[in-house]
Write a protein that holds these residues in place. Structure first.
Motif, PDB file in Angstrom:
ATOM      1  N   MET A  13       0.832  -1.202   0.000  1.00 16.60           N
ATOM      2  CA  MET A  13       0.000   0.000   0.000  1.00 16.60           C
ATOM      3  C   MET A  13       0.867   1.253   0.000  1.00 16.60           C
ATOM      4  O   MET A  13       0.642   2.200  -0.757  1.00 16.60           O
ATOM      5  N   LEU A  14       1.871   1.258   0.873  1.00 20.21           N
ATOM      6  CA  LEU A  14       2.747   2.427   0.978  1.00 20.21           C
ATOM      7  C   LEU A  14       3.643   2.576  -0.242  1.00 20.21           C
ATOM      8  O   LEU A  14       3.967   3.692  -0.652  1.00 20.21           O
ATOM      9  N   LEU A  15       4.051   1.469  -0.831  1.00 19.33           N
ATOM     10  CA  LEU A  15       5.000   1.503  -1.943  1.00 19.33           C
ATOM     11  C   LEU A  15       4.330   1.737  -3.289  1.00 19.33           C
ATOM     12  O   LEU A  15       4.875   2.481  -4.126  1.00 19.33           O
ATOM     13  N   SER A  16       3.152   1.145  -3.506  1.00 15.10           N
ATOM     14  CA  SER A  16       2.570   1.128  -4.849  1.00 15.10           C
ATOM     15  C   SER A  16       1.242   1.858  -4.959  1.00 15.10           C
ATOM     16  O   SER A  16       1.001   2.551  -5.962  1.00 15.10           O
ATOM     17  N   MET A  17       0.356   1.722  -3.983  1.00 13.87           N
ATOM     18  CA  MET A  17      -0.988   2.279  -4.105  1.00 13.87           C
ATOM     19  C   MET A  17      -1.059   3.739  -3.671  1.00 13.87           C
ATOM     20  O   MET A  17      -1.536   4.594  -4.410  1.00 13.87           O
ATOM     21  N   LEU A  18      -0.587   4.020  -2.448  1.00 11.21           N
ATOM     22  CA  LEU A  18      -0.685   5.375  -1.910  1.00 11.21           C
ATOM     23  C   LEU A  18       0.030   6.413  -2.776  1.00 11.21           C
ATOM     24  O   LEU A  18      -0.522   7.501  -3.011  1.00 11.21           O
ATOM     25  N   PRO A  19       1.250   6.153  -3.301  1.00 13.54           N
ATOM     26  CA  PRO A  19       1.911   7.176  -4.125  1.00 13.54           C
ATOM     27  C   PRO A  19       1.120   7.587  -5.359  1.00 13.54           C
ATOM     28  O   PRO A  19       1.255   8.737  -5.823  1.00 13.54           O
ATOM     29  N   ILE A  20       0.281   6.705  -5.910  1.00 17.70           N
ATOM     30  CA  ILE A  20      -0.496   7.085  -7.096  1.00 17.70           C
ATOM     31  C   ILE A  20      -1.447   8.226  -6.764  1.00 17.70           C
ATOM     32  O   ILE A  20      -1.529   9.226  -7.492  1.00 17.70           O
ATOM     33  N   ILE A  76       4.329   9.257 -13.832  1.00 16.37           N
ATOM     34  CA  ILE A  76       3.074   9.939 -14.183  1.00 16.37           C
ATOM     35  C   ILE A  76       2.957  11.325 -13.562  1.00 16.37           C
ATOM     36  O   ILE A  76       1.925  11.976 -13.727  1.00 16.37           O
ATOM     37  N   GLY A  77       3.957  11.785 -12.849  1.00 14.61           N
ATOM     38  CA  GLY A  77       3.833  13.044 -12.125  1.00 14.61           C
ATOM     39  C   GLY A  77       3.882  14.262 -13.025  1.00 14.61           C
ATOM     40  O   GLY A  77       4.403  14.233 -14.149  1.00 14.61           O
ATOM     41  N   ARG A 121       9.463   5.604 -20.241  1.00 15.24           N
ATOM     42  CA  ARG A 121       8.729   5.455 -18.978  1.00 15.24           C
ATOM     43  C   ARG A 121       8.103   4.066 -18.876  1.00 15.24           C
ATOM     44  O   ARG A 121       8.135   3.431 -17.815  1.00 15.24           O
ATOM     45  N   LEU A 122       7.514   3.602 -19.984  1.00 15.18           N
ATOM     46  CA  LEU A 122       6.952   2.255 -19.976  1.00 15.18           C
ATOM     47  C   LEU A 122       8.040   1.212 -19.767  1.00 15.18           C
ATOM     48  O   LEU A 122       7.832   0.214 -19.055  1.00 15.18           O
ATOM     49  N   ALA A 123       9.212   1.454 -20.357  1.00 15.06           N
ATOM     50  CA  ALA A 123      10.309   0.495 -20.198  1.00 15.06           C
ATOM     51  C   ALA A 123      10.807   0.465 -18.762  1.00 15.06           C
ATOM     52  O   ALA A 123      11.203  -0.593 -18.254  1.00 15.06           O
ATOM     53  N   LEU A 124      10.792   1.617 -18.066  1.00 10.02           N
ATOM     54  CA  LEU A 124      11.274   1.666 -16.694  1.00 10.02           C
ATOM     55  C   LEU A 124      10.313   0.992 -15.713  1.00 10.02           C
ATOM     56  O   LEU A 124      10.674   0.778 -14.555  1.00 10.02           O
ATOM     57  N   LEU A 125       9.107   0.649 -16.161  1.00  8.68           N
ATOM     58  CA  LEU A 125       8.199  -0.122 -15.313  1.00  8.68           C
ATOM     59  C   LEU A 125       8.603  -1.589 -15.228  1.00  8.68           C
ATOM     60  O   LEU A 125       8.207  -2.293 -14.292  1.00  8.68           O
ATOM     61  N   LEU A 126       9.385  -2.042 -16.180  1.00  9.08           N
ATOM     62  CA  LEU A 126       9.711  -3.463 -16.243  1.00  9.08           C
ATOM     63  C   LEU A 126      10.515  -3.966 -15.041  1.00  9.08           C
ATOM     64  O   LEU A 126      10.221  -5.048 -14.516  1.00  9.08           O
ATOM     65  N   PRO A 127      11.576  -3.257 -14.591  1.00 11.90           N
ATOM     66  CA  PRO A 127      12.328  -3.798 -13.447  1.00 11.90           C
ATOM     67  C   PRO A 127      11.460  -4.057 -12.222  1.00 11.90           C
ATOM     68  O   PRO A 127      11.589  -5.104 -11.562  1.00 11.90           O
ATOM     69  N   SER A 128      10.535  -3.138 -11.921  1.00 14.02           N
ATOM     70  CA  SER A 128       9.663  -3.321 -10.764  1.00 14.02           C
ATOM     71  C   SER A 128       8.714  -4.494 -10.972  1.00 14.02           C
ATOM     72  O   SER A 128       8.515  -5.317 -10.069  1.00 14.02           O
ATOM     73  N   MET A 129       8.139  -4.603 -12.164  1.00 17.86           N
ATOM     74  CA  MET A 129       7.198  -5.689 -12.441  1.00 17.86           C
ATOM     75  C   MET A 129       7.896  -7.046 -12.384  1.00 17.86           C
ATOM     76  O   MET A 129       7.375  -8.001 -11.800  1.00 17.86           O
ATOM     77  N   ALA A 156       0.901   2.038 -16.296  1.00 18.71           N
ATOM     78  CA  ALA A 156       1.083   1.878 -17.741  1.00 18.71           C
ATOM     79  C   ALA A 156      -0.105   2.450 -18.510  1.00 18.71           C
ATOM     80  O   ALA A 156       0.071   3.085 -19.567  1.00 18.71           O
ATOM     81  N   MET A 157      -1.318   2.243 -18.002  1.00 19.48           N
ATOM     82  CA  MET A 157      -2.507   2.790 -18.671  1.00 19.48           C
ATOM     83  C   MET A 157      -2.495   4.318 -18.643  1.00 19.48           C
ATOM     84  O   MET A 157      -2.849   4.974 -19.632  1.00 19.48           O
ATOM     85  N   ILE A 158      -2.089   4.903 -17.502  1.00 21.62           N
ATOM     86  CA  ILE A 158      -2.032   6.368 -17.421  1.00 21.62           C
ATOM     87  C   ILE A 158      -0.982   6.916 -18.385  1.00 21.62           C
ATOM     88  O   ILE A 158      -1.208   7.912 -19.085  1.00 21.62           O
ATOM     89  N   VAL A 159       0.189   6.256 -18.441  1.00 23.86           N
ATOM     90  CA  VAL A 159       1.238   6.697 -19.361  1.00 23.86           C
ATOM     91  C   VAL A 159       0.760   6.592 -20.806  1.00 23.86           C
ATOM     92  O   VAL A 159       0.971   7.503 -21.629  1.00 23.86           O
ATOM     93  N   ALA A 160       0.101   5.482 -21.151  1.00 22.73           N
ATOM     94  CA  ALA A 160      -0.383   5.315 -22.519  1.00 22.73           C
ATOM     95  C   ALA A 160      -1.423   6.378 -22.872  1.00 22.73           C
ATOM     96  O   ALA A 160      -1.418   6.930 -23.987  1.00 22.73           O
ATOM     97  N   THR A 161      -2.323   6.683 -21.921  1.00 26.00           N
ATOM     98  CA  THR A 161      -3.336   7.709 -22.175  1.00 26.00           C
ATOM     99  C   THR A 161      -2.698   9.074 -22.392  1.00 26.00           C
ATOM    100  O   THR A 161      -3.063   9.818 -23.326  1.00 26.00           O
ATOM    101  N   ARG A 162      -1.729   9.418 -21.568  1.00 24.24           N
ATOM    102  CA  ARG A 162      -1.061  10.718 -21.728  1.00 24.24           C
ATOM    103  C   ARG A 162      -0.197  10.743 -22.984  1.00 24.24           C
ATOM    104  O   ARG A 162      -0.046  11.798 -23.612  1.00 24.24           O
TER     105      ARG A 162
END
Length: 646
Positions: A440-447, A540-541, A554-562, A617-623
C-alpha cells in the motif's frame, strides 16, 4: 550625522541592557523547572529510599533533576534552531543570539544526557557511582541491555545535534540541526512514562509528538524572548511567523497528550484519586493557562505588534509568564514520568493478545483500529493544508482542479487506514498483513499523492519572502534543487531503487529488526513510501522535480519493478521457511502458521505489485496518446499558417 549616531548608540545600549532581563528570565525558568521537579518528586514519593536496593540520595534526587535539565535543554535547542531556520533573518543580531543560545543548549543537552545515562545505570544497579570496575559495568549496561543502548543513542544523537548547531551559520544549517534535534528526541520518546507500558507503538509516537510540540511552542518562545527583547526592528513579522508555528505545536501537544492519557487512565476519576492522575491534572491546568495566553497573544497583542512594528510591553510580559509557566510544567512532567500510571500493562501489543481477533481477511481489516497519533496528525494536517492552499488560489481567482483534491483526500484517508486500520494492527503479527501494508505504501498510496500534484499547489499558493528568511516555499525550492534530491529522483535511480530496497530489506536482518522496533518500523514505512513516490512521480507526475524521460522509456522503466515483484512473489509462494527470523514463528497464532501466511503474503506482493504497475502503464499510454494528438494538432495549425503566408 551626530544625531543619527547618537540615536544608533542609544538603540544599541537599549538592546544590550534588554539582554540582561532576558538572561534573567531564562535563569528563572531553569530555577523554576528544578524547583517544580524537586517538589513534584517529593510529593509523588519517587525519591523515597527503596527497601531492597538503594543507590543513594544523590541518585534518587539527581535523576529527576538531571532529567528536567535534559528536557529543558532539548526544548531550547529545537525551538531555537527552528527560529533560526524559518523565522529569523540570518546575519541579524536576533539570529546570532538565537543561534548561540541554541548551540549552548545543545551542548548542555549532550552533557546532561550523558549524566542521565550514568544515573539511570546506578538506579538500576542499586549502587553508587564509581568503584572498582565501574567503567566496565557501564559499558556492559550499554552493550548488553536495551535500555542502556537507547540511552547511549540519545547521547550520540544529542552530540550530533550539538556539533551541527555549533557549525550552523545559515538558515539551511540551522534547518539540518533542527532535524537532528528532532531525531535525538526519538530515544527520549521510547523512555517516557507513557511508552514504558501499554500500546507501545502508539505511545512512542504520541510522546515524540508531545516533545516536539512543546519544544516548538515553549522552547521557541523562550529563545524568541531572549533574541528579540530590546529589538525594535522586524518584530511584527517574526512574531506572526512564530504564532503560526505555535498554533501547530499546540495541536501536536493536545493530540499527543490526549492519546497518552487515554491509554494510561481507566476512568476520568483517576485524575483525582491517583498520584499520577493528580500530577497530570496539574499539568493540564498549566497547559490550559498556556493555551489561554497563546490565544490572547493571537487575538490582541500580535495584531498590535504587527501593525505598529514596535515592541509591545504587554506582549513581552505575557511571553515571560508563558515561559515561566512552561518551566514549571517541565518540572511536573519529570515527576510524572517517574511515577507509575494507573494502567501499567499493555492492552494490545503481543501476538497472544491478537490471537482472539477475527480472521484478518474478513471483518478484521475494517473493524480493528489502533490509531497512531503520528500518522493521524500527518494525514489530518495534510488534508487541512492542501484544502487551505486550494481555497487560497480560488480566493485570488485561480482555479485548482477538483479531481486533484479528491485524489489527495483519498490518499490521506488511505494513509490513515494503512497505518492505523486493520492492516496496521494485523501487520504486527502477520507477514501477509505486513506485506499488504508495505505494498500500500510503496505502490498504491503514491499514485493518489502524485495525482494530487502537491508540489505544484504549494509553489503556487505559498508566498515568497522578501526579507532574506527561508519560509516553506524557499525550503521546498531548496530541496527540489538540491543535488542529492536530483540524484534520487533520476529516472534510472528511481526505477532501480524499488527492487534494490525490497531485496536488501527482506533478505537481510533489517526485516526482523524493523518488526521488533517501532522506530525502525516507522522509518521503514517512510522509506518505502518515499521510494514509491519518487518512482511514481517520475512515471506519471506533473510536479516540478525530475527530468522525466520520453513516454516509451517510462513504460520500459516499469519493467524492473514488475519483474522483481513477479520473482519475489514466486519466491515467497514456494518458500518453506519464514522470513524475519524467530519473530513470526514466536507468535503461535491459532488460525494460521508462519509458512502458510508467508505464502499468502507472496500472492499479495505479486498482485499488489503488478496491478499498480498496470494502472501506471494505462495512465502513461493515455497521456502519450493525448500528447501525440496535441502535437499533431500543433503541426496542422503550423502548416495552415504557412500555407496562408505563402
Amino acid at each position: 550625522m551626530s544625531q543619527i549616531a547618537l540615536r544608533r548608540s542609544r538603540r544599541q545600549l537599549s538592546a544590550g541592557t534588554a539582554r540582561w532581563p532576558a538572561a534573567s528570565l531564562l535563569a528563572a525558568a531553569l530555577l523554576i523547572t528544578l524547583m517544580a521537579a524537586a517538589t513534584a518528586t517529593l510529593l509523588s514519593g519517587v525519591a523515597v529510599s527503596g527497601q531492597l536496593v538503594d543507590p543513594g540520595a544523590l541518585v534518587r534526587w539527581g535523576l529527576p533533576l538531571i532529567n528536567a535539565l535534559v528536557h529543558l535543554a532539548a526544548m531550547v535547542t529545537l525551538g531555537g534552531l527552528t527560529l533560526c531556520a524559518v523565522v529569523l533573518q540570518p546575519g541579524q543580531p536576533p539570529w546570532q543570539r538565537a543561534a548561540k543560545l541554541s548551540a549552548v543548549a545543545a551542548i548542555a543537552w549532550t552533557l546532561a544526557q550523558a549524566v542521565h545515562l550514568v544515573l539511570v545505570h546506578a538506579s538500576i544497579m542499586g549502587s553508587g557511582i564509581g568503584g572498582p570496575g565501574y567503567p566496565a559495568l557501564v559499558v556492559q549496561f550499554i552493550s548488553g541491555i536495551d535500555l542502556g543502548a537507547t540511552l547511549a543513542w540519545a547521547v550520540v544523537l544529542s552530540a550530533v545535534t550539538a556539533a551541527l548547531a555549533v557549525m550552523s551559520t545559515t538558515s539551511a544549517g540551522a534547518c539540518w540541526a533542527a532535524v537532528a534535534a528532532g531525531a535525538a528526541l526519538v530515544p527520549r520518546a521510547g523512555l517516557g512514562h507513557a511508552s514504558s507500558a501499554g500500546d507501545h507503538e502508539v505511545t512512542v509516537s504520541a510522546l515524540w509528538l508531545h516533545l516536539v510540540g512543546i519544544s516548538l511552542w515553549a522552547g521557541a518562545l523562550a529563545v524568541l524572548v531572549f533574541a528579540m527583547l530590546g529589538t525594535r526592528d522586524y518584530l511584527g513579522p517574526v512574531v506572526s511567523r512564530f504564532s503560526r508555528i505555535a498554533g501547530w505545536a499546540v495541536v501536536m501537544v493536545v493530540l499527543s497528550g490526549a492519546a497518552s492519557a487515554w491509554i494510561r487512565l481507566e476512568s476520568p476519576w483517576q485524575l483525582l484519586t491517583t498520584t499520577w492522575g493528580r500530577l497530570l491534572t496539574v499539568k493540564l491546568l498549566a497547559f490550559t493557562a498556556l493555551a489561554a495566553a497563546g490565544w490572547w497573544h493571537r487575538r490582541s497583542t500580535i495584531p498590535l505588534v504587527a501593525a505598529t512594528g514596535r515592541p509591545n510591553w504587554p506582549f513581552w510580559r505575557l511571553a515571560a509568564v508563558e515561559v515561566l509557566i512552561m518551566a514549571a510544567v517541565v518540572g511536573v512532567s519529570v515527576a510524572l514520568g517517574s511515577s507509575s500510571p494507573p494502567i501499567p500493562q499493555a492492552r494490545i501489543t503481543e501476538g497472544a493478545d491478537l490471537a482472539g481477533l477475527p480472521a484478518p481477511w474478513f471483518a478484521g481489516l475494517v473493524t480493528q483500529w489502533s490509531l497512531d497519533p503520528l500518522f493521524l496528525l500527518l494525514a489530518g494536517a495534510g488534508a487541512w493544508v492542501y484544502l487551505s492552499w486550494a481555497m487560497r488560489l480560488r480566493r485570488r481567482g485561480d482555479a485548482w482542479p477538483a479531481v486533484r483534491m479528491v485524489c489527495w483526500l483519498l490518499g490521506m484517508a488511505l494513509l490513515v487506514w494503512t497505518t492505523s486500520g486493520g492492516v496496521g494492527v494485523y501487520g504486527r503479527v502477520l507477514f501477509s498483513a505486513h506485506m499488504m501494508q508495505h505494498m500500500m505504501l510503496l505502490s498504491m498510496l503514491p499514485i493518489f499523492i502524485v495525482l494530487g500534484s502537491p508540489l505544484t499547489l504549494a509553489l503556487r499558493a505559498l508566498p515568497r519572502r522578501q526579507d532574506g528568511t527561508s519560509g516553506p516555499r524557499e525550503l521546498l525550492l531548496a530541496v527540489l534543487h538540491a543535488r542529492w534530491a536530483q540524484f534520487f529522483a533520476h529516472p534510472v535511480v528511481a526505477a532501480l531503487h524499488v527492487p534494490i530496497s525490497m531485496a536488501v530489506f527482506y533478505l537481510t536482518p533489517l526485516f526482523e529488526l524493523a518488526m521488533r522496533s517501532h522506530v525502525l518500523h516507522v522509518l521503514m514505512m517512510v522509506h518505502f513510501f518515499l521510494v514509491g513516490y519518487l518512482f511514481t512521480n517520475m512515471v506519471i507526475g506533473t510536479d516540478p522535480g525530475p527530468q522525466r524521460p520520453f513516454f516509451p522509456l517510462r513504460l520500459a522503466l516499469l519493467l524492473p519493478s514488475m519483474v522483481f515483484h513477479t520473482f519475489f512473489g514466486l519466491f515467497l509462494l514456494s518458500s518453506t521457511s519464514p522470513l524475519g527470523g524467530a519473530f513470526f514463528t514466536g507468535m503461535d497464532l491459532p488460525w494460521t502458521d508462519p509458512v502458510t501466511d508467508q505464502q499468502v503474503g507472496g500472492a499479495v506482493s505479486w498482485a499488489m505489485g503488478e496491478l499498480p504497475a498496470l494502472v501506471l502503464a494505462m495512465i502513461v499510454a493515455t497521456r502519450w496518446t493525448a500528447h501525440d494528438e496535441r502535437a499533431q494538432r500543433k503541426r496542422g495549425h503550423t502548416v495552415r499558417l504557412d500555407s496562408m503566408g505563402a
